[in-house]
Design an enzyme around this catalytic site. Structure first.
Site, PDB file in Angstrom:
ATOM      1  N   ASP A   1       0.775  -1.084   0.234  1.00  0.00           N
ATOM      2  CA  ASP A   1       0.045  -0.075  -0.021  1.00  0.00           C
ATOM      3  C   ASP A   1       0.831   1.501  -0.044  1.00  0.00           C
ATOM      4  O   ASP A   1       2.108   1.213   0.319  1.00  0.00           O
ATOM      5  CB  ASP A   1      -0.944   0.006   1.109  1.00  0.00           C
ATOM      6  CG  ASP A   1      -2.404   0.374   0.734  1.00  0.00           C
ATOM      7  OD1 ASP A   1      -2.624   1.294   0.166  1.00  0.00           O
ATOM      8  OD2 ASP A   1      -3.273   0.001   1.611  1.00  0.00           O
TER       9      ASP A   1
ATOM     10  N   ASP B   1     -10.852   1.704  -3.153  1.00  0.00           N
ATOM     11  CA  ASP B   1     -11.647   1.364  -1.702  1.00  0.00           C
ATOM     12  C   ASP B   1     -13.233   1.394  -1.695  1.00  0.00           C
ATOM     13  O   ASP B   1     -13.792   0.776  -0.557  1.00  0.00           O
ATOM     14  CB  ASP B   1     -11.178   2.375  -0.696  1.00  0.00           C
ATOM     15  CG  ASP B   1      -9.938   1.787  -0.153  1.00  0.00           C
ATOM     16  OD1 ASP B   1      -9.300   0.528  -0.428  1.00  0.00           O
ATOM     17  OD2 ASP B   1      -8.922   2.805   0.592  1.00  0.00           O
TER      18      ASP B   1
HETATM   19  C1  GLA Z   1      -5.898   1.335   2.155  1.00  0.00           C
HETATM   20  C2  GLA Z   1      -6.430   0.101   1.062  1.00  0.00           C
HETATM   21  C3  GLA Z   1      -7.398  -0.608   1.965  1.00  0.00           C
HETATM   22  C4  GLA Z   1      -6.740  -1.146   3.027  1.00  0.00           C
HETATM   23  C5  GLA Z   1      -6.529   0.097   4.001  1.00  0.00           C
HETATM   24  C6  GLA Z   1      -5.525  -0.442   5.062  1.00  0.00           C
HETATM   25  O1  GLA Z   1      -6.923   2.133   2.111  1.00  0.00           O
HETATM   26  O2  GLA Z   1      -6.769   0.664   0.009  1.00  0.00           O
HETATM   27  O3  GLA Z   1      -7.780  -1.876   0.895  1.00  0.00           O
HETATM   28  O4  GLA Z   1      -5.731  -1.973   2.924  1.00  0.00           O
HETATM   29  O5  GLA Z   1      -5.455   0.827   3.431  1.00  0.00           O
HETATM   30  O6  GLA Z   1      -5.251   0.464   6.075  1.00  0.00           O
END
Ligand code: GLA
Length: 681
Positions: A441, A503
């Site tokens: 990420d 997300d």
């Molecule tokens: C980001 C990702 C999510 C999740 C969060 C965790 O927002 O896109 O899928 O992994 O971080 O903090």
């Protein structure tokens, strides 16, 4: 290795052609980029010799070259902006050498006045032209570079519109169509990574052809389309540099990210061409893509609330419904109870996992699933053991406030000690645990990029860490994520195997987001999950059937607490998982067509013209009394098709009928999907 100039450089793909005119001691001229011209082509007039001098114009006529310079009679935007302490600011090749091979050309431009050497690389594979530039400072002083295009392309005079993509977190790939006019069209991203706001690519519609280009780069970028004096347009694309970011010492070089360009009869052909090129860039473990395993991601079902016993139960429930890869998301590492702390402390939280992650990981693997783990290597929370011992590892600008975002700062990926620390910590996890997958990420934009701007170095630092880990652990796959779709591009794809698309898992939102994604990237790397209802990001509720039908074509997964489903929902989820497994080979090796039917219908077709899986989506209620029929232009007009699961009991129909008249459809409720398979008899 460079030969004297051939008169023409003609590069053919299967359906595209580039024609470049060489003339002595100058940069070659762009004559044509577009749909395929015949083999053995003799281009018409020689532009350098034939163009009349317009009134009140310089005697030296400067048409568009493959790399236009400034201050030398070219009045369009230059592809290079550079200077040495205010001098040597104009650029024009005084010598040119060309090395031409089948489908590729390296064009070396020497400017003996400004003491700059530039190599433009162009190569066509399939139907995609890949362009990049490298520049060497051959002078004595430092060369400050403000702009260095990866590539320059001509667009025809009948180019009308450009579609680019805007958005934000939870709303990626918002399509924006602008008219091409005499004003410069420009999109620019300065968020330090690819960004949710500005995908580095665009689609241009002209009469009779559609053009596409995208930059393989996960950092700042810019592109511009400019009307030029002969009525055509030039399209430049490249990395965007901050002031002072690129300062080349004598004999120092810089190589740009690659620009991928294509053209086709329509946007679907452009998408198919890009899919082939992106597929060729992915470095799969073992050299070949395995069927994409069904994911269970713990994020929206558990967030930071990791309870080992509950996660073991979840793994049991996941295995029963057919999940193949269990991804433990954020919340597993030392002290991470919310998003305020612990990034950088990449070891298991001993309160949540008293015996480390091995018992859970082994349990998952024992159930026949792969185990994947979430990390966010480039980041650090001020509240972390890492930051307490190395506050100087965070990027900052002296005298400026440290602006946190999601409570986190960015590590300086140029530092060897940072690289070493991250490699050691992640390698220890990969060595000690049966991990075959990392979700990687990057949950913030980069603001303070160091006293000397290091945006570009950050991108290369991230790539280098991924490459080093993959070299040490070649069986591990990586998912590129940045708050959902903030790092989706053809650069990071060379180090990764899946994108987390957004997300926002709401299926109505996803239908549009995925459509933008699929314009540039193939479906097998499009993370697509069945999430909870109501959807966490939007609050909208959708049926399992609709959520499943929207997720189906991508790299399919589940992001909810499977233990909490009622029997009916669990059975339906199992059905979607097995339907995905049945179709994934067709979905992930084929072509993709996308379109709109009448009255708000959206459709996608996957496969080949002889074996198509058709997905028809209705997002909004029907407005017509009778449903319109849906034309299926991708079929073979000479073939007859068997239809499986088609409405009205159709089981055999002619391709020509389905192309011209269309498939008769029953009324569809809002937020529903129909899935029909058409196979040639
Ligand atoms: C980001 C990702 C999510 C999740 C969060 C965790 O927002 O896109 O899928 O992994 O971080 O903090």
């Amino acid at each position: 290795m460079f030969q004297s100039q051939p008169e023409w450089i003609i590069l053919h793909g299967s359906d595209v052609t580039a024609v470049i005119e060489c003339s002595k001691n100058e940069a070659p001229l762009w004559r044509y980029w577009g749909m395929r011209l015949p083999d053995g082509l003799t281009p018409g007039s020689i532009l350098r010799e034939s163009r009349p001098e317009p009134s009140f114009s310089p005697h030296f006529d400067q048409p568009l070259t493959i790399f236009p310079g400034g201050g030398v009679g070219w009045f369009g935007a230059p592809a290079l902006l550079a200077h040495r302490a205010g001098a040597d600011w104009s650029f024009q090749a005084t010598r040119c050498e060309v090395e031409q091979n089948v489908g590729s050309a390296l064009i070396k431009l020497h400017d003996d006045v400004a003491k700059i050497e530039l190599v433009a690389s162009l190569s066509i594979k399939g139907n995609v032209l890949t362009l990049s530039t490298s520049l060497t400072n051959r002078g004595d002083g430092v060369l400050d570079v403000a702009w260095l295009a990866s590539g320059v392309l001509p667009l025809p005079a009948d180019a009308r519109t450009v579609r680019s993509y805007s958005g934000r977190h939870n709303s990626e790939f918002v399509a924006v169509t602008d008219s091409l006019t005499r004003s410069m069209w420009r999109r620019e991203n300065r968020r330090g990574l690819t960004s949710h706001d500005c995908f580095p690519g665009a689609i241009v519609e002209a009469d009779g052809a559609t053009f596409g280009a995208q930059l393989g780069w996960s950092g700042n970028h810019a592109q511009q389309i400019e009307w030029i004096d002969d009525g055509r347009y030039q399209w430049q694309m490249g990395e965007a540099f901050a002031p002072g970011e690129v300062r080349l010492a004598s004999n120092e070089s810089i190589s740009t990210a690659e620009m991928l360009a294509t053209c086709g009869a329509d946007a679907n052909e452009v998408a198919q061409n890009f899919h082939a090129a992106v597929r060729a860039r992915i470095d799969w473990p073992g050299g070949k893509m395995r069927p994409r395993p069904v994911h269970l991601n713990t994020w929206e079902g558990f967030y930071f609330d990791h309870d080992e016993a509950a996660l073991v139960d979840l793994a049991d429930a996941a295995a029963v419904v057919g999940i193949e890869r269990f991804v433990l998301d954020d919340g597993w590492f030392a002290g991470r109870d919310d998003d305020r702390s612990s990034l950088g402390d990449w070891w298991a939280d001993s309160r949540k996992y008293p015996n480390g992650l091995l018992p859970l990981a082994s349990h998952v693997v024992g159930l026949g699933m792969e185990f994947g783990l979430w990390v966010e290597p480039e980041m650090v929370n001020p509240d972390s053991a890492l930051y307490h011992s190395h506050p100087d590892w965070a990027l900052s600008v002296d005298g400026r406030p440290l602006l946190a975002s999601r409570n986190q700062l960015v590590l300086d990926m140029q530092r060897p000690d940072v690289q070493e620390y991250l490699f050691e910590k992640i390698a220890a996890l990969l060595r000690d645990l049966p991990i075959s997958y990392l979700k990687w990420d990057h949950n913030r934009d980069i603001i303070a990029a160091g006293n000397r701007p290091a945006y570009r170095a950050q991108v290369h630092g991230g790539y280098a860490l991924m490459a080093r880990l993959r070299a040490a652990f070649p069986d591990v796959e990586i998912e590129a994520c940045a708050g959902g779709g903030g790092r989706i591009d053809a650069g990071v794809v060379q180090h990764s195997h899946r994108f987390w698309t957004s997300d926002n898992i709401d299926a109505v939102s996803r239908a549009a987001i995925q459509r933008g994604f699929l314009q540039f990237m193939p479906p097998e790397i499009m993370g697509a999950h069945i999430g909870a209802s109501p959807a966490h990001a939007s609050g909208r509720s959708q049926s399992m059937a609709f959520r499943g039908g929207v997720a189906l074509p991508g790299h399919f997964g589940v992001e909810l607490d499977v233990r909490k489903l009622n029997d009916a929902d669990r059975a339906e989820l199992e059905w979607w998982i097995s339907t995905y497994k049945q179709h994934r080979d067709r979905l992930h090796h084929g072509q993709v067509w996308m379109g709109e039917g009448n009255d708000g219908l959206l459709w996608q077709a996957h496969g080949t013209p002889h074996d198509v899986l058709l997905l028809i989506y209705r997002l909004d209620p029907q407005t017509q009394r009778h449903a319109p029929s849906l034309k299926l232009p991708m079929l073979d007009a000479t073939a007859r098709y068997r239809l499986t699961d088609a409405p009205f009991g159709h089981d055999e129909t002619d391709g020509a009928w389905l192309i011209q008249h269309g498939l008769a459809l029953p009324p569809m409720k809002a937020e529903t999907v129909q899935i029909i398979r058409l196979t040639k008899i």
